[in-house]
Design a protein around this motif. Structure first.
Motif, PDB file in Angstrom:
ATOM      1  N   GLU A 426       0.803  -1.223   0.000  1.00 58.32           N
ATOM      2  CA  GLU A 426       0.000   0.000   0.000  1.00 58.32           C
ATOM      3  C   GLU A 426       0.831   1.266   0.000  1.00 58.32           C
ATOM      4  O   GLU A 426       0.372   2.304  -0.469  1.00 58.32           O
ATOM      5  CB  GLU A 426      -0.950   0.001   1.206  1.00 58.32           C
ATOM      6  N   ALA A 427       2.039   1.192   0.559  1.00 65.94           N
ATOM      7  CA  ALA A 427       2.881   2.388   0.593  1.00 65.94           C
ATOM      8  C   ALA A 427       4.312   2.007   0.221  1.00 65.94           C
ATOM      9  O   ALA A 427       5.227   2.088   1.034  1.00 65.94           O
ATOM     10  CB  ALA A 427       2.835   3.017   1.981  1.00 65.94           C
ATOM     11  N   PRO A 428       4.496   1.578  -1.040  1.00 69.23           N
ATOM     12  CA  PRO A 428       5.830   1.092  -1.437  1.00 69.23           C
ATOM     13  C   PRO A 428       6.889   2.181  -1.310  1.00 69.23           C
ATOM     14  O   PRO A 428       8.051   1.885  -1.030  1.00 69.23           O
ATOM     15  CB  PRO A 428       5.633   0.660  -2.907  1.00 69.23           C
ATOM     16  N   GLY A 429       6.474   3.433  -1.468  1.00 67.12           N
ATOM     17  CA  GLY A 429       7.424   4.541  -1.424  1.00 67.12           C
ATOM     18  C   GLY A 429       8.113   4.689  -0.076  1.00 67.12           C
ATOM     19  O   GLY A 429       9.176   5.310   0.014  1.00 67.12           O
ATOM     20  N   LEU A 430       7.542   4.134   0.983  1.00 67.74           N
ATOM     21  CA  LEU A 430       8.122   4.316   2.313  1.00 67.74           C
ATOM     22  C   LEU A 430       9.384   3.485   2.501  1.00 67.74           C
ATOM     23  O   LEU A 430      10.176   3.738   3.406  1.00 67.74           O
ATOM     24  CB  LEU A 430       7.111   3.934   3.397  1.00 67.74           C
ATOM     25  N   GLY A 431       9.539   2.458   1.676  1.00 67.29           N
ATOM     26  CA  GLY A 431      10.735   1.632   1.742  1.00 67.29           C
ATOM     27  C   GLY A 431      10.925   0.945   3.090  1.00 67.29           C
ATOM     28  O   GLY A 431      12.044   0.802   3.571  1.00 67.29           O
ATOM     29  N   VAL A 432       9.837   0.514   3.706  1.00 67.66           N
ATOM     30  CA  VAL A 432       9.974  -0.196   4.986  1.00 67.66           C
ATOM     31  C   VAL A 432      10.252  -1.667   4.690  1.00 67.66           C
ATOM     32  O   VAL A 432       9.467  -2.312   3.990  1.00 67.66           O
ATOM     33  CB  VAL A 432       8.682  -0.075   5.831  1.00 67.66           C
ATOM     34  N   PRO A 433      11.366  -2.221   5.189  1.00 70.18           N
ATOM     35  CA  PRO A 433      11.652  -3.635   4.916  1.00 70.18           C
ATOM     36  C   PRO A 433      10.595  -4.543   5.564  1.00 70.18           C
ATOM     37  O   PRO A 433      10.093  -4.223   6.648  1.00 70.18           O
ATOM     38  CB  PRO A 433      13.020  -3.871   5.566  1.00 70.18           C
ATOM     39  N   VAL A 434      10.290  -5.638   4.895  1.00 69.90           N
ATOM     40  CA  VAL A 434       9.294  -6.587   5.396  1.00 69.90           C
ATOM     41  C   VAL A 434       9.655  -7.083   6.801  1.00 69.90           C
ATOM     42  O   VAL A 434       8.783  -7.289   7.644  1.00 69.90           O
ATOM     43  CB  VAL A 434       9.199  -7.791   4.428  1.00 69.90           C
ATOM     44  N   GLU A 435      10.965  -7.272   7.056  1.00 74.97           N
ATOM     45  CA  GLU A 435      11.389  -7.802   8.361  1.00 74.97           C
ATOM     46  C   GLU A 435      11.068  -6.819   9.475  1.00 74.97           C
ATOM     47  O   GLU A 435      10.961  -7.196  10.636  1.00 74.97           O
ATOM     48  CB  GLU A 435      12.910  -8.064   8.403  1.00 74.97           C
ATOM     49  N   VAL A 436      10.923  -5.533   9.148  1.00 74.49           N
ATOM     50  CA  VAL A 436      10.710  -4.518  10.184  1.00 74.49           C
ATOM     51  C   VAL A 436       9.240  -4.441  10.578  1.00 74.49           C
ATOM     52  O   VAL A 436       8.891  -4.546  11.743  1.00 74.49           O
ATOM     53  CB  VAL A 436      11.227  -3.141   9.709  1.00 74.49           C
ATOM     54  N   ALA A 437       8.366  -4.263   9.599  1.00 71.31           N
ATOM     55  CA  ALA A 437       6.926  -4.232   9.871  1.00 71.31           C
ATOM     56  C   ALA A 437       6.148  -4.407   8.583  1.00 71.31           C
ATOM     57  O   ALA A 437       6.539  -3.881   7.550  1.00 71.31           O
ATOM     58  CB  ALA A 437       6.518  -2.919  10.532  1.00 71.31           C
ATOM     59  N   CYS A 438       5.073  -5.186   8.649  1.00 71.48           N
ATOM     60  CA  CYS A 438       4.187  -5.369   7.489  1.00 71.48           C
ATOM     61  C   CYS A 438       2.843  -4.720   7.743  1.00 71.48           C
ATOM     62  O   CYS A 438       2.132  -4.339   6.844  1.00 71.48           O
ATOM     63  CB  CYS A 438       3.931  -6.845   7.248  1.00 71.48           C
ATOM     64  N   GLY A 439       2.477  -4.639   9.025  1.00 77.01           N
ATOM     65  CA  GLY A 439       1.205  -4.041   9.390  1.00 77.01           C
ATOM     66  C   GLY A 439       1.437  -2.878  10.322  1.00 77.01           C
ATOM     67  O   GLY A 439       2.278  -2.945  11.221  1.00 77.01           O
ATOM     68  N   VAL A 440       0.738  -1.765  10.079  1.00 78.96           N
ATOM     69  CA  VAL A 440       0.773  -0.652  11.024  1.00 78.96           C
ATOM     70  C   VAL A 440      -0.645  -0.144  11.238  1.00 78.96           C
ATOM     71  O   VAL A 440      -1.479  -0.204  10.323  1.00 78.96           O
ATOM     72  CB  VAL A 440       1.649   0.536  10.541  1.00 78.96           C
ATOM     73  N   LEU A 441      -0.904   0.331  12.454  1.00 82.23           N
ATOM     74  CA  LEU A 441      -2.151   1.035  12.723  1.00 82.23           C
ATOM     75  C   LEU A 441      -1.761   2.316  13.440  1.00 82.23           C
ATOM     76  O   LEU A 441      -1.102   2.273  14.489  1.00 82.23           O
ATOM     77  CB  LEU A 441      -3.094   0.185  13.562  1.00 82.23           C
ATOM     78  N   VAL A 442      -2.110   3.451  12.846  1.00 83.62           N
ATOM     79  CA  VAL A 442      -1.655   4.743  13.362  1.00 83.62           C
ATOM     80  C   VAL A 442      -2.854   5.615  13.728  1.00 83.62           C
ATOM     81  O   VAL A 442      -3.836   5.675  12.989  1.00 83.62           O
ATOM     82  CB  VAL A 442      -0.809   5.504  12.300  1.00 83.62           C
ATOM     83  N   LEU A 443      -2.759   6.263  14.886  1.00 85.36           N
ATOM     84  CA  LEU A 443      -3.693   7.334  15.247  1.00 85.36           C
ATOM     85  C   LEU A 443      -2.931   8.650  15.124  1.00 85.36           C
ATOM     86  O   LEU A 443      -2.171   9.000  16.033  1.00 85.36           O
ATOM     87  CB  LEU A 443      -4.131   7.196  16.706  1.00 85.36           C
ATOM     88  N   PRO A 444      -3.091   9.366  14.022  1.00 80.70           N
ATOM     89  CA  PRO A 444      -2.436  10.674  13.945  1.00 80.70           C
ATOM     90  C   PRO A 444      -3.196  11.665  14.831  1.00 80.70           C
ATOM     91  O   PRO A 444      -4.417  11.699  14.788  1.00 80.70           O
ATOM     92  CB  PRO A 444      -2.585  11.067  12.463  1.00 80.70           C
ATOM     93  N   LEU A 445      -2.480  12.427  15.662  1.00 83.48           N
ATOM     94  CA  LEU A 445      -3.115  13.379  16.587  1.00 83.48           C
ATOM     95  C   LEU A 445      -2.587  14.784  16.280  1.00 83.48           C
ATOM     96  O   LEU A 445      -1.576  14.930  15.579  1.00 83.48           O
ATOM     97  CB  LEU A 445      -2.815  12.965  18.032  1.00 83.48           C
ATOM     98  N   PRO A 446      -3.232  15.822  16.818  1.00 86.72           N
ATOM     99  CA  PRO A 446      -2.823  17.184  16.482  1.00 86.72           C
ATOM    100  C   PRO A 446      -1.348  17.453  16.792  1.00 86.72           C
ATOM    101  O   PRO A 446      -0.783  16.829  17.689  1.00 86.72           O
ATOM    102  CB  PRO A 446      -3.723  18.059  17.369  1.00 86.72           C
ATOM    103  N   GLU A 447      -0.778  18.371  16.083  1.00 85.01           N
ATOM    104  CA  GLU A 447       0.585  18.877  16.314  1.00 85.01           C
ATOM    105  C   GLU A 447       1.646  17.792  16.306  1.00 85.01           C
ATOM    106  O   GLU A 447       2.511  17.731  17.188  1.00 85.01           O
ATOM    107  CB  GLU A 447       0.630  19.652  17.645  1.00 85.01           C
ATOM    108  N   GLY A 448       1.532  16.902  15.330  1.00 88.19           N
ATOM    109  CA  GLY A 448       2.579  15.888  15.145  1.00 88.19           C
ATOM    110  C   GLY A 448       2.579  14.793  16.199  1.00 88.19           C
ATOM    111  O   GLY A 448       3.466  13.946  16.225  1.00 88.19           O
TER     112      GLY A 448
END
Ligand code: BLA
Length: 534
Positions: A426-448
């Motif tokens: 889904e996000a090939p541009g991020l270049g995250v290696p498979v060994e590091v993480a394949c699934g992420v769930l993020v809650l973006p909150l205000p001010e970074g």
């Protein structure tokens, strides 16, 4: 299919299987008008069971075909209160050339969809026209059919199902009981996933057969219109795949100009594509029973016979259908129990964490990553938070640059929750290696600020009953293109990579609750900082 039409599996789903225009010849069919009980349509094999040739029956009173007493028995059931089908089978004895033939009459009403009035106009607003459909099967098994026998046969199983404490036990009990009841060589419980691919989750079989347990089958093996039909009619029997269909005459119903709707019929002739599928599998007789959860098809109990035709009597099939609906009810209970149990645990964790965030002397990040932590809300390999300028992790750690890129990607989406179990795709541009993480769930909150859970790759092996990519083979015969089911059902192992365990809809909902607690806590703290400065 017309020449030039692209061959894909949609063609399968377009076959109108509820109006095949023919029946399986283990019985005969009559469509009768009400209340005058005149024969409107009949199957061509009528004479075989009644002695009356189909063309002689058309336009005649039902009593001329079945006899007066037999017709009265049918009428009594047809006019009884409640669902007609609950009274099936009506036991009658036909007089065929002086010989008494015991027969099960199986009744339902077919809606004459698109019926027209005498001017050829659709009858708007009128209640739908129906015909009484009488299907007659030579009786098999003990006569008279006794309710106590069937009741005894299923009572023990229902008690066992009520005692079962795991889903696996429920599946196994059902497979064994249906096999004991019906005598099929193999009985399987077949469970759908969200995409309607299926898996054999329980099996009871003759000792000399190889096992299908754990095998997966693609959604296209049972196309959408078949699934929709199976939600309305819960059982079907193909007693001999080598049957020659018997046509219903006249082909077009006089009131509608269309073939009779056989959705609720028991003798409905089945799709030739499916017959070919069963032959390729080496199956001689097949029966399946719908399993439903909230009125949607959850799976099937699928039965095979190999050595020859197989035809359990109607009453046995009805008992099997009853066990199927008992399993359906228990499945709903069990699943609800499991979900409630889990939901309660998560809710108490959330309540604890929310209370803990009220301690404003402790940085939020520390509170959320303590002994009871965000990993108890959502199981993952690791979690990272950045709140009010303090950050931290628990469990496995992501490299700082990866963390930064994933958070920026999630924040850019503008969503409250960003989740994927296939980050590389889904996000090939991020270049995250498979060994590091394949699934992420993020809650973006205000001010970074953010909360981020990550899961590693979970390589999964799926054993298919035949290569699912060959699910349909298009064959050209002259100008015609024909779809056919696959020829080989040999075990075919697929290895699924670059995927983590999925984030479930329930998990996302819980994380959204957490998000609103966090926003409140952040707001309360920012106000007390302001107050302190004043
Ligand atoms: C129907 N396919 C079915 C049914 C089952 C399966 C159980 C219900 C009818 C029955 O009880 O036999 C599939 N049977 C299985 C599976 C197992 C099994 C997966 O025993 C696993 C062990 N089928 C194809 C393709 C098409 C297709 C390519 O493979 C379409 C081009 C069609 N399958 C198809 C159709 C029906 C069907 C049209 C409906 C048959 C009917 O009710 O008329």
């Amino acid at each position: 299919l017309s020449p030039g039409e692209p061959v894909d599996l949609d063609n399968c789903a377009r076959e109108p299987i509820h109006v095949p225009g023919s029946i399986q010849p283990r019985g005969v069919l009559l469509a009768v008008s009400e209340p005058d009980l005149v024969v409107v349509q009949a199957s061509e094999n009528l004479a075989g069971l009644t002695g009356v040739v189909w063309s002689d029956a058309l336009g005649r009173p039902l009593a001329d075909v079945l006899g007066v007493a037999q017709t009265e028995a049918v009428v009594r059931s047809a006019s009884a209160f409640g669902d007609l089908r609950e009274r099936n089978p009506v036991e009658v004895t036909l007089d065929v050339d002086g010989d008494p033939v015991p027969v099960d009459a199986i009744l339902h009403r077919a809606v004459l969809d698109g019926a027209r009035d005498e001017h050829g106009q659709p009858e708007d607003g009128a209640p739908p026209l129906t015909n009484l459909v009488v299907e007659l099967e030579p009786a098999r098994g003990p006569r008279p059919f006794s309710f106590p026998n069937t009741y005894q046969a299923v009572r023990g199983t229902v008690a066992e199902l009520n005692r079962a404490s795991t889903l696996e036990e429920l599946y196994d009990i059902t497979a064994r009981a249906i096999r004991a009841l019906t005598g099929f060589d193999r009985v399987m419980v077949y469970r759908y996933d969200a995409d309607h691919n299926g898996e054999v989750v329980a099996e009871a079989k003759a000792a000399d057969l190889n096992s299908f347990l754990g095998l997966h089958y693609p959604a296209s093996d049972i196309p959408a219109q078949a699934r929709a039909l199976y939600e309305k009619n819960w059982i079907r029997l193909i007693s001999d795949v080598d049957y020659v269909p018997s046509r219903i005459q006249p082909a077009a119903h006089p009131a509608t100009g269309r073939p009779l709707d056989l959705t609720l019929s028991t003798l409905r002739s089945v799709s030739p594509i499916h017959v070919e599928y069963l032959r390729n599998m080496g199956v001689r007789a097949s029966m399946s029973i719908s399993l439903l959860q909230d009125d949607r098809l959850w799976g099937l109990i699928a039965c095979h016979h190999y050595s020859g035709p197989h035809q359990p009597p109607y009453a046995t099939r009805a008992a099997a259908e009853f066990l199927g609906s008992t399993l359906s009810l228990r499945l709903v209970d069990r699943t609800a129990e499991d979900e409630v149990h889990r939901a309660l645990q998560v809710r108490s964790t959330l309540a604890w964490l929310t209370a803990a965030t009220l301690d404003e002397d402790r940085p939020l990040a520390d509170t959320l990553l303590g002994t009871t932590s965000l990993l108890d809300v959502l199981p993952a390999d690791g979690v990272a938070v950045c709140l009010q300028g303090s950050s931290g992790t628990k469990g496995a750690e992501l490299p700082a640059d990866v963390l930064e890129r994933v958070v920026a990607w999630a924040a850019a989406s503008g969503e409250d929750v960003v989740a994927t179990d296939a980050l590389q795709r889904e996000a090939p541009g991020l270049g995250v290696p498979v060994e590091v993480a394949c699934g992420v769930l993020v809650l973006p909150l205000p001010e970074g600020q953010y909360v981020l859970w990550h899961r590693r790759e979970a390589v999964r092996h799926v054993d298919w009953g035949g290569d699912p990519h060959n699910k349909a083979i298009a064959e050209r015969e002259g100008d015609d293109v024909r779809l056919s089911p696959r020829k080989s059902f040999d075990r075919w192992r697929e290895t699924v990579r670059e995927r983590s365990h999925p984030w479930t809809p329930q998990e996302r909902a819980e994380v959204l609750q957490l998000r609103s607690h966090l926003l409140e806590a952040l707001y309360a703290r920012s106000r007390s900082i302001v107050r302190a400065a004043e």
